[in-house]
Design a protein around this motif. Structure first.
Motif, PDB file in Angstrom:
ATOM      1  N   GLU A 482      35.274  25.556   6.618  1.00  0.00           N
ATOM      2  CA  GLU A 482      36.731  25.582   6.498  1.00  0.00           C
ATOM      3  C   GLU A 482      37.385  24.582   7.442  1.00  0.00           C
ATOM      4  O   GLU A 482      38.402  23.953   7.098  1.00  0.00           O
ATOM      5  N   ALA A 483      36.805  24.416   8.649  1.00  0.00           N
ATOM      6  CA  ALA A 483      37.373  23.467   9.601  1.00  0.00           C
ATOM      7  C   ALA A 483      37.254  22.038   9.092  1.00  0.00           C
ATOM      8  O   ALA A 483      38.187  21.231   9.234  1.00  0.00           O
ATOM      9  N   LYS A 484      36.125  21.703   8.496  1.00  0.00           N
ATOM     10  CA  LYS A 484      35.946  20.351   7.963  1.00  0.00           C
ATOM     11  C   LYS A 484      36.914  20.087   6.809  1.00  0.00           C
ATOM     12  O   LYS A 484      37.510  18.999   6.718  1.00  0.00           O
ATOM     13  N   LYS A 485      37.089  21.083   5.939  1.00  0.00           N
ATOM     14  CA  LYS A 485      38.041  20.919   4.842  1.00  0.00           C
ATOM     15  C   LYS A 485      39.461  20.767   5.366  1.00  0.00           C
ATOM     16  O   LYS A 485      40.254  19.977   4.833  1.00  0.00           O
ATOM     17  N   LYS A 486      39.778  21.510   6.423  1.00  0.00           N
ATOM     18  CA  LYS A 486      41.118  21.423   6.985  1.00  0.00           C
ATOM     19  C   LYS A 486      41.359  20.045   7.586  1.00  0.00           C
ATOM     20  O   LYS A 486      42.447  19.454   7.414  1.00  0.00           O
ATOM     21  N   GLU A 491      44.011  14.702   7.247  1.00  0.00           N
ATOM     22  CA  GLU A 491      43.962  13.241   7.152  1.00  0.00           C
ATOM     23  C   GLU A 491      44.627  12.756   5.869  1.00  0.00           C
ATOM     24  O   GLU A 491      45.331  11.736   5.861  1.00  0.00           O
ATOM     25  N   ARG A 492      44.404  13.495   4.776  1.00  0.00           N
ATOM     26  CA  ARG A 492      45.021  13.102   3.513  1.00  0.00           C
ATOM     27  C   ARG A 492      46.546  13.236   3.582  1.00  0.00           C
ATOM     28  O   ARG A 492      47.281  12.367   3.101  1.00  0.00           O
ATOM     29  N   ALA A 494      48.368  13.093   6.288  1.00  0.00           N
ATOM     30  CA  ALA A 494      48.884  12.066   7.196  1.00  0.00           C
ATOM     31  C   ALA A 494      48.983  10.723   6.483  1.00  0.00           C
ATOM     32  O   ALA A 494      49.968   9.985   6.645  1.00  0.00           O
ATOM     33  N   ALA A 495      47.990  10.400   5.642  1.00  0.00           N
ATOM     34  CA  ALA A 495      48.035   9.148   4.877  1.00  0.00           C
ATOM     35  C   ALA A 495      49.182   9.169   3.878  1.00  0.00           C
ATOM     36  O   ALA A 495      49.872   8.155   3.674  1.00  0.00           O
ATOM     37  N   GLU A 496      49.418  10.307   3.254  1.00  0.00           N
ATOM     38  CA  GLU A 496      50.516  10.426   2.295  1.00  0.00           C
ATOM     39  C   GLU A 496      51.856  10.224   2.980  1.00  0.00           C
ATOM     40  O   GLU A 496      52.758   9.566   2.435  1.00  0.00           O
ATOM     41  N   GLU A 497      51.991  10.770   4.190  1.00  0.00           N
ATOM     42  CA  GLU A 497      53.248  10.598   4.913  1.00  0.00           C
ATOM     43  C   GLU A 497      53.480   9.137   5.280  1.00  0.00           C
ATOM     44  O   GLU A 497      54.614   8.632   5.212  1.00  0.00           O
ATOM     45  N   GLU A 498      52.413   8.447   5.653  1.00  0.00           N
ATOM     46  CA  GLU A 498      52.547   7.030   5.982  1.00  0.00           C
ATOM     47  C   GLU A 498      52.948   6.222   4.745  1.00  0.00           C
ATOM     48  O   GLU A 498      53.777   5.303   4.821  1.00  0.00           O
ATOM     49  N   MET A 499      52.369   6.576   3.594  1.00  0.00           N
ATOM     50  CA  MET A 499      52.720   5.879   2.367  1.00  0.00           C
ATOM     51  C   MET A 499      54.166   6.158   1.974  1.00  0.00           C
ATOM     52  O   MET A 499      54.875   5.266   1.477  1.00  0.00           O
ATOM     53  N   GLN A 500      54.612   7.393   2.199  1.00  0.00           N
ATOM     54  CA  GLN A 500      55.993   7.726   1.875  1.00  0.00           C
ATOM     55  C   GLN A 500      56.964   6.960   2.762  1.00  0.00           C
ATOM     56  O   GLN A 500      58.049   6.561   2.319  1.00  0.00           O
ATOM     57  N   GLU A 501      56.578   6.770   4.024  1.00  0.00           N
ATOM     58  CA  GLU A 501      57.428   5.999   4.919  1.00  0.00           C
ATOM     59  C   GLU A 501      57.543   4.546   4.482  1.00  0.00           C
ATOM     60  O   GLU A 501      58.507   3.856   4.829  1.00  0.00           O
ATOM     61  N   LEU A 502      56.551   4.066   3.712  1.00  0.00           N
ATOM     62  CA  LEU A 502      56.577   2.692   3.186  1.00  0.00           C
ATOM     63  C   LEU A 502      57.258   2.610   1.827  1.00  0.00           C
ATOM     64  O   LEU A 502      57.231   1.569   1.178  1.00  0.00           O
ATOM     65  N   GLY A 503      57.815   3.744   1.381  1.00  0.00           N
ATOM     66  CA  GLY A 503      58.552   3.738   0.117  1.00  0.00           C
ATOM     67  C   GLY A 503      57.805   4.272  -1.063  1.00  0.00           C
ATOM     68  O   GLY A 503      58.264   4.111  -2.198  1.00  0.00           O
TER      69      GLY A 503
END
Length: 546
Positions: A482-486, A491-492, A494-503
């Motif tokens: 469960e910890a590895k899945k979390k 990470e996924r 966090a990447a989505e948030e970075e992409m959203q910040e780029l529009g």
């Protein structure tokens, strides 16, 4: 179908160690026939007794009922129980007065109803009554009140009572031999059953302790291997926390995740006791049996499909023992029901065939007595609610769940209250409430200052010093999968948030925004993560060229 035959068929469905301790219903029925014959020999047939017999006065009698009993001065017959040594002795007490004695030429037994304004001709031989009264009043007089010599046989059969059993003047006590045998047989059977249940309970607890040790050995956490390395606030960076896939290699030597799934299924099955809002308490036998069969079928189906893998032989033996304990609890529930029903019916048959009042309360051997004996379950009554007592089967269920389930930490006890998943990388605020790092970062980005639970202003002040390192190592130890899945989910996100910040509006495979290229409108596209990254790089290059 007669209950005697039904009772025998029900016992055949139970294991031999329980079946051999059952009460002998047919034997008790035969003794009831002997009681009826004994009463008929005394001239007290059921037709006569039902008109004149009275139950002994009880403290729970209502005022009007007790007052009527005390004011009545005519002849009457009271059915009572005397404690003799280690058993009870049923007997009839005939309360007489000299005016109620029939003459020597009185007719035979009468079945006239008992009334206070009419002298009753008792269904006992007048000679027996005169002899009994003569023995009780003036034992040194050789002749009866009518001047007739007493019969030596009757005098020996109706001896004047002494000490604690002495009857006052005008009373005749008739011990009921067959009735004494009936209650001695019934109480001895219940006492023997109670002793047997004590032994079975001790065996159950011994097996339970052994099973607990076996499951603990078969579901060792990650820290049982040399590959586990705990994190420390002095040598670890919260941003670089990871759960290596090497930690999952212990699954070849541990069935931790398998037992967690088994216990999760067991909790969801709610086999013997309901814990939901719509139903709480001990379930009916049929419902419990159906739920146990469903749980067993679901378990076998998952094992056959490979969803549950018991790699260790110790786990396979422990699972069989676990199911055997649950089956024993179900059999005990059935045995308790059939014994209570047999006891209730035999006491009811006793009262109906003999016309004697319903027997006194008998405490069930299946009930764990509380401090107050008044709360013990009564087999011959159905007025007490089962929720007011603690049955042996329910006690064993509680022992089973309280001993085995805590062996494997439950993920719900360590979940984030916001995302409801494992709160890995746990952040403990100054108000002591716990959240996962991703949920806390989202709260801070939205500028929410107050704790979602207690509304304390502790969210914005949280930083790396709020990481709960002890709990982080515990989760890594007991919840490696469960910890590895979390971590991967974090990470996924966090990447989505970075992409959203780029529009980019990115949710898994999200839609790219509309733009114009050489004057042509491009429709919204569904892009994968890799395509979105390439698209982002393309847009950055175009912006730099401009």
């Amino acid at each position: 179908m007669h209950f005697s035959k039904t009772y025998s068929q029900l016992l055949l469905t139970l294991p031999p160690e329980l079946r051999q301790s059952a009460i002998q219903y047919r034997q008790l029925k035969k003794i009831i026939n002997q009681i009826v014959a004994e009463l008929n020999a005394l001239g007290l047939s059921p037709d006569i007794l039902q008109n004149v017999v009275q139950p002994p006065p009880h403290a729970a009698d209502k005022g009007k009922q007790r007052e009527d009993s005390e004011q009545y001065t005519g002849p009457r017959i009271i059915y009572e129980f005397a404690t003799v040594d280690d058993h009870v002795e049923p007997r009839l007490r005939l309360c007489l007065h000299s005016d109620d004695l029939p003459p020597s030429d009185a007719p035979g037994p009468s079945s006239s109803p008992l009334r206070s304004d009419v002298n009753i001709v008792l269904p006992i031989s007048p000679d027996v009554i005169r002899t009994a009264l003569g023995s009780a009043v003036s034992t040194d007089t050789p002749e009866s009140s009518e001047g007739q010599p007493e019969s030596s046989d009757t005098e020996s059969a109706l001896k004047p009572a002494e000490s604690s059993h002495s009857a006052p003047s005008g009373e005749l006590i008739i011990p009921l031999v067959s009735d004494t045998n009936f209650f001695r047989t019934l109480t001895e059977a219940l006492n023997s059953l109670a002793a047997h249940l004590v032994t079975k309970r001790a065996e159950f607890e011994t097996t339970l302790r052994s099973l607990s040790h076996d499951i603990s050995s078969a579901s060792r956490p990650s820290s049982s291997t040399s590959s586990f390395h705990p994190y420390s606030p002095f040598s670890s960076d919260p941003a670089n926390i990871s759960v290596s896939s090497h930690a999952l290699a212990i699954t070849s030597r541990s069935d931790l995740d398998t037992w967690r799934q088994i216990f999760q299924l067991y909790i969801e099955a709610d086999i013997f006791q309901g814990h939901q809002e719509r139903f709480r308490g001990e379930r009916e036998i049929e419902d419990a049996e159906t739920r146990l069969q469903t749980f067993n079928s679901e378990l076998n189906e998952r094992i056959s499909k490979g969803a549950l893998k018991l790699r260790m032989k110790q786990s396979r033996v422990a699972l069989k023992t676990f199911m055997d304990l649950n089956t024993f609890i179900l059999d005990l529930r059935k045995f308790q029901h059939v014994t209570a029903e047999a006891t209730r019916k035999i006491l009811k048959k006793h009262a109906k065939r003999t016309a004697l009042p319903l027997a006194p309360d008998l405490t069930s051997p299946f009930i764990i007595r509380p401090d107050s004996q008044d709360r013990a379950l009564v087999l011959s009554r159905s007025t007490m609610r089962s929720s007011e007592t603690l049955s042996l089967s329910l006690l064993l269920v509680q022992a089973l769940t309280e001993t085995l389930l805590p062996i494997i930490p439950h993920i719900d006890d360590y979940s984030c209250v916001i995302c409801t998943s494992l709160a890995f990388k746990p952040i403990r605020l100054r108000c002591s409430h716990l959240f996962c790092v991703r949920c806390l970062v989202k709260l801070q980005k939205r500028g929410e200052e107050h704790c979602p639970i207690c509304r304390a202003p502790t969210v914005l002040s949280a930083d790396r010093s709020n990481v709960d390192w002890a709990l982080l190592n515990f989760m890594k130890d007991w919840f490696p999968v469960e910890a590895k899945k979390k971590l991967q989910q974090n990470e996924r996100e966090a990447a989505e948030e970075e992409m959203q910040e780029l529009g980019l509006d990115m949710k898994g495979a999200a839609a790219a925004p509309l733009w114009q290229d050489n004057g042509h409108d491009i429709a919204t596209l569904r892009l994968s993560n890799r395509q979105q990254i390439e698209y982002c790089q393309h847009m950055i290059e175009r912006a730099a060229a401009v």
